[in-house]
Design an enzyme around this catalytic site. Sequence first.
Site, PDB file in Angstrom:
ATOM      1  N   CYS A   1       0.848  -0.971  -0.436  1.00  0.00           N
ATOM      2  CA  CYS A   1      -0.382  -0.031   0.171  1.00  0.00           C
ATOM      3  C   CYS A   1       0.584   1.025  -0.205  1.00  0.00           C
ATOM      4  O   CYS A   1       1.919   1.392   0.467  1.00  0.00           O
ATOM      5  CB  CYS A   1      -0.821  -0.318   1.160  1.00  0.00           C
ATOM      6  SG  CYS A   1      -1.974   1.586   1.223  1.00  0.00           S
TER       7      CYS A   1
ATOM      8  N   ASP B   1       0.057   4.221   1.833  1.00  0.00           N
ATOM      9  CA  ASP B   1      -0.021   4.084   3.404  1.00  0.00           C
ATOM     10  C   ASP B   1       2.007   4.747   3.277  1.00  0.00           C
ATOM     11  O   ASP B   1       2.408   3.772   4.147  1.00  0.00           O
ATOM     12  CB  ASP B   1      -0.201   3.224   3.730  1.00  0.00           C
ATOM     13  CG  ASP B   1      -0.585   4.017   5.814  1.00  0.00           C
ATOM     14  OD1 ASP B   1       0.587   4.658   6.361  1.00  0.00           O
ATOM     15  OD2 ASP B   1      -1.505   3.836   6.042  1.00  0.00           O
TER      16      ASP B   1
ATOM     17  N   ARG C   1       2.918   4.670   6.246  1.00  0.00           N
ATOM     18  CA  ARG C   1       3.347   4.176   7.866  1.00  0.00           C
ATOM     19  C   ARG C   1       3.920   2.610   7.270  1.00  0.00           C
ATOM     20  O   ARG C   1       4.311   1.977   8.643  1.00  0.00           O
ATOM     21  CB  ARG C   1       2.226   4.338   8.284  1.00  0.00           C
ATOM     22  CG  ARG C   1       1.436   5.330   9.270  1.00  0.00           C
ATOM     23  CD  ARG C   1       0.281   5.409   9.353  1.00  0.00           C
ATOM     24  NE  ARG C   1      -0.589   4.878   8.679  1.00  0.00           N
ATOM     25  CZ  ARG C   1      -1.629   4.748   9.080  1.00  0.00           C
ATOM     26  NH1 ARG C   1      -1.933   4.654  10.284  1.00  0.00           N
ATOM     27  NH2 ARG C   1      -2.668   4.521   8.548  1.00  0.00           N
TER      28      ARG C   1
ATOM     29  N   HIS D   1      -2.314  -4.551   4.453  1.00  0.00           N
ATOM     30  CA  HIS D   1      -2.294  -3.254   6.387  1.00  0.00           C
ATOM     31  C   HIS D   1      -3.384  -2.984   6.974  1.00  0.00           C
ATOM     32  O   HIS D   1      -4.239  -2.750   6.080  1.00  0.00           O
ATOM     33  CB  HIS D   1      -1.595  -1.939   6.687  1.00  0.00           C
ATOM     34  CG  HIS D   1      -1.759  -1.032   5.960  1.00  0.00           C
ATOM     35  ND1 HIS D   1      -2.352  -0.521   6.490  1.00  0.00           N
ATOM     36  CD2 HIS D   1      -1.721  -0.494   4.559  1.00  0.00           C
ATOM     37  CE1 HIS D   1      -2.902   1.314   5.435  1.00  0.00           C
ATOM     38  NE2 HIS D   1      -2.048   0.593   4.663  1.00  0.00           N
TER      39      HIS D   1
ATOM     40  N   CYS E   1      -5.837  -0.097   7.259  1.00  0.00           N
ATOM     41  CA  CYS E   1      -6.036   0.222   5.687  1.00  0.00           C
ATOM     42  C   CYS E   1      -6.894   1.282   5.592  1.00  0.00           C
ATOM     43  O   CYS E   1      -8.829   1.400   4.853  1.00  0.00           O
ATOM     44  CB  CYS E   1      -5.775   0.069   3.661  1.00  0.00           C
ATOM     45  SG  CYS E   1      -5.156   0.004   2.865  1.00  0.00           S
TER      46      CYS E   1
HETATM   47 CO    CO Z   1      -3.134   1.092   2.806  1.00  0.00          CO
END
Ligand code: CO
Length: 213
Positions: free
Chosen positions: A44, A46, A48, A100, A103
């Site tokens: 992803c 993302d 993090r 994750h 998400c």
């Molecule tokens: Co995500």
Amino acid sequence: MKNTYYHQLLENNKNWVKAKTDEDPDYFEDLSKGQKPPVLWIGCADSRVPANEITGTHPGELFVHRNIANMVVHTDMNMLSVLDYAVNHLKVKHVIVCGHYGCGGVQAAMQNKSLGLINKWVRNIKEVYKDNKTELRKIDNEKLRFDRLVELNVKAQVYDLAKTSIVQQAWKDETGLEIHGWVYELKDGVIKDLRVSMDSAAHLDEIFTLDLD
Ligand code: CO
């Protein structure tokens, strides 16, 4: 320009270069000669979930493709090009789809809110929801239902990888390619192996197996 955060990034880079070359003067020279990563990471976008950091890997070890909700969409030329290059040129041994919990992309797909352009991307995740509606509807707790959809979405992407001619050709050529599905937990940093790994088209519905040379 007064953005000190922005300047700090360049400052960090200088410090990183110094730390690496202090440790090994040939570090960058060696890396610049070429790459032979054993893994393609599909994760992803993302911020993090940094692929190298959470797997303790270094530059040169992971070939990385990231998008919203770690999707394998068969009309996505970007993803397909990355997959083709990784499998057929870099000869990676593993393709890992890593989702994750928490998400935002998956969460967006669970709602009916219109999100503009993102609707089109999220639609693919809604299909996963629809395909697993019976199981998901049995989960009363919304957080647990969300977690389960994250897992089911990763599993669906692993199957979508298996449906590509790129992966099926590698299996036919017996290159030893394995594909895997993982989920990362933001709350403790631990990766869960969903145990959906595949190294052949054996478990793929026959309608998806392609006649290849
Ligand atoms: Co995500």
